[in-house]
Design a protein around this motif. Structure first.
Motif, PDB file in Angstrom:
ATOM      1  N   ASP A 158       6.698  -8.788  -2.588  1.00 12.20           N
ATOM      2  CA  ASP A 158       5.238  -8.885  -2.706  1.00 12.20           C
ATOM      3  C   ASP A 158       4.615  -7.730  -3.481  1.00 12.20           C
ATOM      4  OD1 ASP A 158       6.035  -7.340  -0.458  1.00 12.20           O
ATOM      5  OD2 ASP A 158       3.990  -7.388   0.317  1.00 12.20           O
ATOM      6  N   LEU A 159       5.415  -6.705  -3.825  1.00  9.69           N
ATOM      7  CA  LEU A 159       4.888  -5.572  -4.593  1.00  9.69           C
ATOM      8  C   LEU A 159       5.473  -5.492  -6.004  1.00  9.69           C
ATOM      9  CD1 LEU A 159       4.803  -2.727  -1.893  1.00  9.69           C
ATOM     10  CD2 LEU A 159       2.886  -4.084  -2.756  1.00  9.69           C
ATOM     11  N   LYS A 160       6.301  -6.463  -6.390  1.00 12.86           N
ATOM     12  CA  LYS A 160       6.985  -6.383  -7.691  1.00 12.86           C
ATOM     13  C   LYS A 160       6.033  -6.463  -8.877  1.00 12.86           C
ATOM     14  CE  LYS A 160      11.675  -7.737  -6.490  1.00 12.86           C
ATOM     15  NZ  LYS A 160      12.762  -8.738  -6.658  1.00 12.86           N
ATOM     16  N   ASP A 161       4.862  -7.045  -8.691  1.00 11.07           N
ATOM     17  CA  ASP A 161       3.894  -7.084  -9.788  1.00 11.07           C
ATOM     18  C   ASP A 161       3.190  -5.741  -9.988  1.00 11.07           C
ATOM     19  OD1 ASP A 161       4.357  -9.654 -10.582  1.00 11.07           O
ATOM     20  OD2 ASP A 161       2.696 -10.532  -9.448  1.00 11.07           O
ATOM     21  N   TYR A 162       3.367  -4.815  -9.042  1.00 15.99           N
ATOM     22  CA  TYR A 162       2.652  -3.542  -9.074  1.00 15.99           C
ATOM     23  C   TYR A 162       3.587  -2.349  -9.226  1.00 15.99           C
ATOM     24  CZ  TYR A 162      -0.662  -6.792  -7.015  1.00 15.99           C
ATOM     25  OH  TYR A 162      -1.461  -7.886  -6.791  1.00 15.99           O
TER      26      TYR A 162
ATOM     27  N   PHE B  58      -5.667  -1.725  -8.471  1.00 13.68           N
ATOM     28  CA  PHE B  58      -5.390  -2.432  -7.227  1.00 13.68           C
ATOM     29  C   PHE B  58      -5.032  -1.478  -6.090  1.00 13.68           C
ATOM     30  CE2 PHE B  58      -4.495  -5.609 -10.492  1.00 13.68           C
ATOM     31  CZ  PHE B  58      -5.070  -6.762  -9.974  1.00 13.68           C
ATOM     32  N   LEU B  59      -4.261  -0.425  -6.411  1.00  6.87           N
ATOM     33  CA  LEU B  59      -3.710   0.446  -5.370  1.00  6.87           C
ATOM     34  C   LEU B  59      -4.514   1.715  -5.130  1.00  6.87           C
ATOM     35  CD1 LEU B  59       0.085   0.144  -6.267  1.00  6.87           C
ATOM     36  CD2 LEU B  59      -1.226  -1.195  -4.611  1.00  6.87           C
ATOM     37  N   PHE B  60      -5.187   2.221  -6.169  1.00  2.67           N
ATOM     38  CA  PHE B  60      -5.958   3.457  -6.037  1.00  2.67           C
ATOM     39  C   PHE B  60      -7.460   3.222  -6.171  1.00  2.67           C
ATOM     40  CE2 PHE B  60      -2.012   5.735  -7.922  1.00  2.67           C
ATOM     41  CZ  PHE B  60      -1.416   5.752  -6.670  1.00  2.67           C
ATOM     42  N   HIS B  61      -7.850   2.004  -6.517  1.00  5.03           N
ATOM     43  CA  HIS B  61      -9.254   1.594  -6.562  1.00  5.03           C
ATOM     44  C   HIS B  61     -10.097   2.409  -7.540  1.00  5.03           C
ATOM     45  CE1 HIS B  61      -7.952  -0.774  -3.217  1.00  5.03           C
ATOM     46  NE2 HIS B  61      -7.744   0.291  -2.466  1.00  5.03           N
TER      47      HIS B  61
ATOM     48  N   ILE C  62       7.223   4.117   4.052  1.00  2.17           N
ATOM     49  CA  ILE C  62       5.880   4.684   4.203  1.00  2.17           C
ATOM     50  C   ILE C  62       4.975   4.273   3.046  1.00  2.17           C
ATOM     51  CG2 ILE C  62       4.581   6.868   4.123  1.00  2.17           C
ATOM     52  CD1 ILE C  62       6.969   8.100   5.702  1.00  2.17           C
ATOM     53  N   LEU C  63       5.484   4.399   1.827  1.00  2.00           N
ATOM     54  CA  LEU C  63       4.667   4.054   0.661  1.00  2.00           C
ATOM     55  C   LEU C  63       4.426   2.557   0.575  1.00  2.00           C
ATOM     56  CD1 LEU C  63       6.038   6.491  -2.073  1.00  2.00           C
ATOM     57  CD2 LEU C  63       3.918   6.661  -0.768  1.00  2.00           C
ATOM     58  N   THR C  64       5.420   1.763   0.955  1.00  2.89           N
ATOM     59  CA  THR C  64       5.251   0.311   0.945  1.00  2.89           C
ATOM     60  C   THR C  64       4.136  -0.106   1.889  1.00  2.89           C
ATOM     61  OG1 THR C  64       7.556  -0.117   0.334  1.00  2.89           O
ATOM     62  CG2 THR C  64       6.378  -1.891   1.466  1.00  2.89           C
ATOM     63  N   GLN C  65       4.135   0.445   3.091  1.00  3.58           N
ATOM     64  CA  GLN C  65       3.073   0.136   4.054  1.00  3.58           C
ATOM     65  C   GLN C  65       1.709   0.540   3.509  1.00  3.58           C
ATOM     66  OE1 GLN C  65       4.288   2.175   7.644  1.00  3.58           O
ATOM     67  NE2 GLN C  65       5.592   0.484   8.320  1.00  3.58           N
ATOM     68  N   TYR C  66       1.644   1.697   2.860  1.00  4.04           N
ATOM     69  CA  TYR C  66       0.371   2.164   2.316  1.00  4.04           C
ATOM     70  C   TYR C  66      -0.114   1.248   1.193  1.00  4.04           C
ATOM     71  CZ  TYR C  66      -3.115   4.942  -0.055  1.00  4.04           C
ATOM     72  OH  TYR C  66      -4.288   5.352  -0.647  1.00  4.04           O
ATOM     73  N   PHE C  67       0.766   0.905   0.267  1.00  3.91           N
ATOM     74  CA  PHE C  67       0.358   0.064  -0.856  1.00  3.91           C
ATOM     75  C   PHE C  67      -0.053  -1.333  -0.386  1.00  3.91           C
ATOM     76  CE2 PHE C  67       3.299   2.830  -3.568  1.00  3.91           C
ATOM     77  CZ  PHE C  67       2.249   3.653  -3.945  1.00  3.91           C
ATOM     78  N   ARG C  68       0.622  -1.863   0.601  1.00  4.28           N
ATOM     79  CA  ARG C  68       0.221  -3.165   1.149  1.00  4.28           C
ATOM     80  C   ARG C  68      -1.185  -3.090   1.750  1.00  4.28           C
ATOM     81  NH1 ARG C  68       5.963  -4.802   4.060  1.00  4.28           N
ATOM     82  NH2 ARG C  68       6.748  -6.149   2.397  1.00  4.28           N
ATOM     83  N   SER C  69      -1.460  -2.004   2.447  1.00  2.00           N
ATOM     84  CA  SER C  69      -2.797  -1.859   3.034  1.00  2.00           C
ATOM     85  C   SER C  69      -3.870  -1.738   1.960  1.00  2.00           C
ATOM     86  CB  SER C  69      -2.837  -0.636   3.962  1.00  2.00           C
ATOM     87  OG  SER C  69      -2.800   0.581   3.217  1.00  2.00           O
ATOM     88  N   GLN C  70      -3.528  -1.087   0.833  1.00  2.00           N
ATOM     89  CA  GLN C  70      -4.492  -0.933  -0.247  1.00  2.00           C
ATOM     90  C   GLN C  70      -4.791  -2.262  -0.931  1.00  2.00           C
ATOM     91  OE1 GLN C  70      -5.371   1.957   1.097  1.00  2.00           O
ATOM     92  NE2 GLN C  70      -6.120   2.376  -0.963  1.00  2.00           N
ATOM     93  N   LEU C  71      -3.802  -3.120  -1.051  1.00  2.00           N
ATOM     94  CA  LEU C  71      -4.018  -4.418  -1.690  1.00  2.00           C
ATOM     95  C   LEU C  71      -5.009  -5.270  -0.897  1.00  2.00           C
ATOM     96  CD1 LEU C  71      -0.445  -5.405  -2.899  1.00  2.00           C
ATOM     97  CD2 LEU C  71      -2.405  -4.778  -4.309  1.00  2.00           C
ATOM     98  N   LYS C  72      -5.053  -5.073   0.400  1.00  2.00           N
ATOM     99  CA  LYS C  72      -5.999  -5.831   1.230  1.00  2.00           C
ATOM    100  C   LYS C  72      -7.443  -5.387   0.989  1.00  2.00           C
ATOM    101  CE  LYS C  72      -2.624  -6.596   4.921  1.00  2.00           C
ATOM    102  NZ  LYS C  72      -2.254  -6.317   6.329  1.00  2.00           N
ATOM    103  N   LYS C  73      -7.608  -4.178   0.420  1.00  2.00           N
ATOM    104  CA  LYS C  73      -8.947  -3.648   0.141  1.00  2.00           C
ATOM    105  C   LYS C  73      -9.353  -3.869  -1.315  1.00  2.00           C
ATOM    106  CE  LYS C  73      -7.927   0.229   3.244  1.00  2.00           C
ATOM    107  NZ  LYS C  73      -7.783   1.712   3.296  1.00  2.00           N
ATOM    108  N   GLN C  74      -8.645  -4.741  -1.998  1.00  2.00           N
ATOM    109  CA  GLN C  74      -8.792  -4.919  -3.441  1.00  2.00           C
ATOM    110  C   GLN C  74     -10.257  -4.996  -3.882  1.00  2.00           C
ATOM    111  OE1 GLN C  74      -7.857  -8.519  -6.430  1.00  2.00           O
ATOM    112  NE2 GLN C  74      -6.186  -7.946  -5.097  1.00  2.00           N
ATOM    113  N   ARG C  75     -10.620  -4.051  -4.773  1.00  2.00           N
ATOM    114  CA  ARG C  75     -11.995  -4.005  -5.272  1.00  2.00           C
ATOM    115  C   ARG C  75     -12.049  -3.862  -6.784  1.00  2.00           C
ATOM    116  NH1 ARG C  75     -12.311  -0.441  -0.716  1.00  2.00           N
ATOM    117  NH2 ARG C  75     -12.065   1.352  -2.088  1.00  2.00           N
TER     118      ARG C  75
END
Length: 251
Positions: free
Chosen positions: A11-15, A89-92, A132-145
């Protein structure tokens, strides 16, 4: 030195291009150790360690510049290489804000950056750090702005074709004027599309060089039909002629 490449989850291969780790049995010597970095279409989040202590952390944005710097006293490096179009997507923030720019995670991400570096510093394996980073990046994708999924498709097209793509035709395929396409592409990927394609083509040649007899043959296979043009791009993105760079860097 041992090196490890870890692929991202599906689910993170596009990023994410990949996670990576490098470990030395003894610290690198303080002198006469130089790290060569070329122009790079990827954005990297890097953590350096001496023993069990974190020495530094840095977000190095995608760059058109070549740099070299002393890299002594390290025992371990761990990092994640992100496609530049993943930055929004990840750092907004627009990817253009990280072009040719390095910053600490704390400065870029505030409390999130501090939390990440503290958690990474407490781990001892690459697998734990990836988690750790995978969990963080997944959480950031949910906040996509900030992300632009439409232009992200164009970025992936350029990468799929190793930079050998007509940019005018590409903008037409996406039903945008050249000006609209370039503006949105730069915000999404950090470069104008032609420059991005040039860097991707250069990276493709460098990473696939062992498949060919020499770099000239690799350049021809990747769309450079004028050797002078290839050498000009190589010097622009590395600071050296092809032979000198390979001799100095150990690529």
């Amino acid at each position: 030195m041992s090196q490890q490449i870890i692929q991202p989850c599906e689910d993170l291969k596009d990023y994410i291009s990949h996670f990576w780790a490098a470990t030395w049995e003894e610290p690198m010597p303080l002198t006469n150790t130089t790290y060569y970095a070329t122009a790079n279409s990827l954005t990297e989040l890097v953590f350096g360690f001496v023993g069990s202590a974190k020495l530094f952390s840095s977000v190095r944005g995608h760059t058109t510049n070549h740099i070299q710097f002393p890299a002594g006293d390290l025992q371990e490096l761990f990092g994640v290489s992100l496609y530049s179009h993943a930055v929004p997507f990840l750092f907004h923030l627009p990817a253009s804000e990280l072009s040719n720019y390095s910053v600490s995670p704390e400065t870029l991400l505030g409390d999130d950056g501090k939390f990440l570096t503290e958690k990474i510093a407490l781990t001892s394996t690459a697998e734990e750090r990836v988690r750790i980073l995978t969990q963080y990046f997944r959480s950031q994708l949910k906040k996509q702005r900030w992300g632009d999924p439409f232009i992200s498709k164009a970025v992936r097209q350029i990468r799929h074709h190793s930079g050998n793509l007509n940019i005018t035709d590409l903008s037409n395929d996406f039903c945008l004027s050249q000006k609209q396409f370039e503006r949105r592409f730069k915000a999404c990927a950090g470069f104008n599309p032609k420059l991005y394609a040039r860097i991707v083509r250069f990276e493709t040649i460098l990473s696939n060089r062992t498949r060919f007899v020499n770099l000239t043959e690799a350049a021809h296979a990747n769309g450079y039909y004028d050797q002078a043009h290839f050498i000009h791009d190589f010097k622009t993105f590395t600071g050296y002629s092809p032979n000198t760079f390979l001799a100095l860097s150990g690529y």
